[in-house]
Write an enzyme that holds these catalytic residues in place. Structure first.
Site, short mmCIF file in Angstrom:
data_model
loop_
_atom_site.label_atom_id
_atom_site.label_comp_id
_atom_site.label_asym_id
_atom_site.label_seq_id
_atom_site.Cartn_x
_atom_site.Cartn_y
_atom_site.Cartn_z
N LEU A 171 0.81 -1.22 0.00
CA LEU A 171 0.00 0.00 0.00
C LEU A 171 0.84 1.27 0.00
CD1 LEU A 171 -2.73 -1.23 2.49
CD2 LEU A 171 -2.74 -1.33 0.00
N CYS A 172 2.11 1.14 -0.30
CA CYS A 172 3.04 2.27 -0.33
C CYS A 172 2.91 2.97 -1.69
CB CYS A 172 4.45 1.72 -0.14
SG CYS A 172 5.73 2.94 0.08
N HIS A 173 2.75 4.30 -1.66
CA HIS A 173 2.61 5.08 -2.89
C HIS A 173 3.94 5.18 -3.64
CE1 HIS A 173 -0.87 6.52 -0.60
NE2 HIS A 173 -1.41 6.79 -1.78
N MET A 178 8.64 5.05 4.73
CA MET A 178 8.81 3.66 4.30
C MET A 178 10.02 3.51 3.39
SD MET A 178 6.61 2.44 6.17
CE MET A 178 7.12 0.78 5.80
N GLU A 179 10.29 4.52 2.59
CA GLU A 179 11.46 4.48 1.72
C GLU A 179 12.75 4.50 2.54
OE1 GLU A 179 8.02 5.57 -0.70
OE2 GLU A 179 8.71 6.23 1.26
N ASP A 191 24.55 -10.44 3.84
CA ASP A 191 24.83 -11.34 2.72
C ASP A 191 26.31 -11.38 2.38
OD1 ASP A 191 24.20 -13.02 0.39
OD2 ASP A 191 24.72 -11.23 -0.75
#
EC number: 4.6.1.17
Length: 158
Positions: free
Chosen positions: A75-77, A113-114, A128
């Site tokens: 739901l992130c734009h 969120m970014e 990793d």
């Protein structure tokens, strides 16, 4: 459920309509860390890692991840990001790599969120690239430390 903007009246997930909001300068800063054995951190500092320049690769991975946040978070734009910076520094005292991401845009919704995605993927990249010599590493303390812009105002959690 009225406080949860990603849910409709029936409790179903929905993308928030931000169309009527004004464009404003938005910024978010997130942090996280990768804890590792001191010997691993020493090899990282010396540039003696089998997979190459770990910190440079983590920075690039974090920048790429910030740009792909809407592909990962349903739901992130999708946003036009105007600035993404990812820093990764060694902290010998705590045997960690400290990661910080700063993201900016001029838009209708924030970039928290970014920034969080950038830190998360940078941490995963470090894991990793170092796992061959240290499988005991821990990724943690990922958090939003600051945001500005928008109707909800500024937030500081330093």
């Amino acid at each position: 459920m009225s406080d949860l903007t990603h849910l409709d009246e029936s409790g179903r997930a929905r993308m928030v309509d931000v169309g009527a909001k004004d464009d404003t300068l938005r910024e978010a800063v997130a942090r996280g860390e990768v804890r590792m054995r001191p010997e691993t951190l020493q090899r990282l500092a010396a540039g003696d890692m089998p997979k190459g320049d770990v910190l440079a690769t983590a920075r690039i991975a974090g920048i790429m991840a910030a740009k792909r946040a809407p592909d990962l978070i349903p739901l992130c734009h999708p946003l036009l990001l105007t600035h993404v910076a990812v820093d990764a520094r060694l902290d010998v005292a705590t045997s960690t790599v400290q990661i910080e991401a700063t993201v900016r845009t001029v838009g209708k919704t924030g970039v928290e969120m970014e920034a969080l995605t950038a830190v998360s993927v940078a941490a995963l990249t470090i894991y990793d690239m170092c796992k061959a010599i240290d499988r005991e590493m821990q990724i943690g303390a990922i958090r939003l430390v600051r945001k500005s812009g928008g109707r909800s105002g500024d937030f500081v959690n330093d």
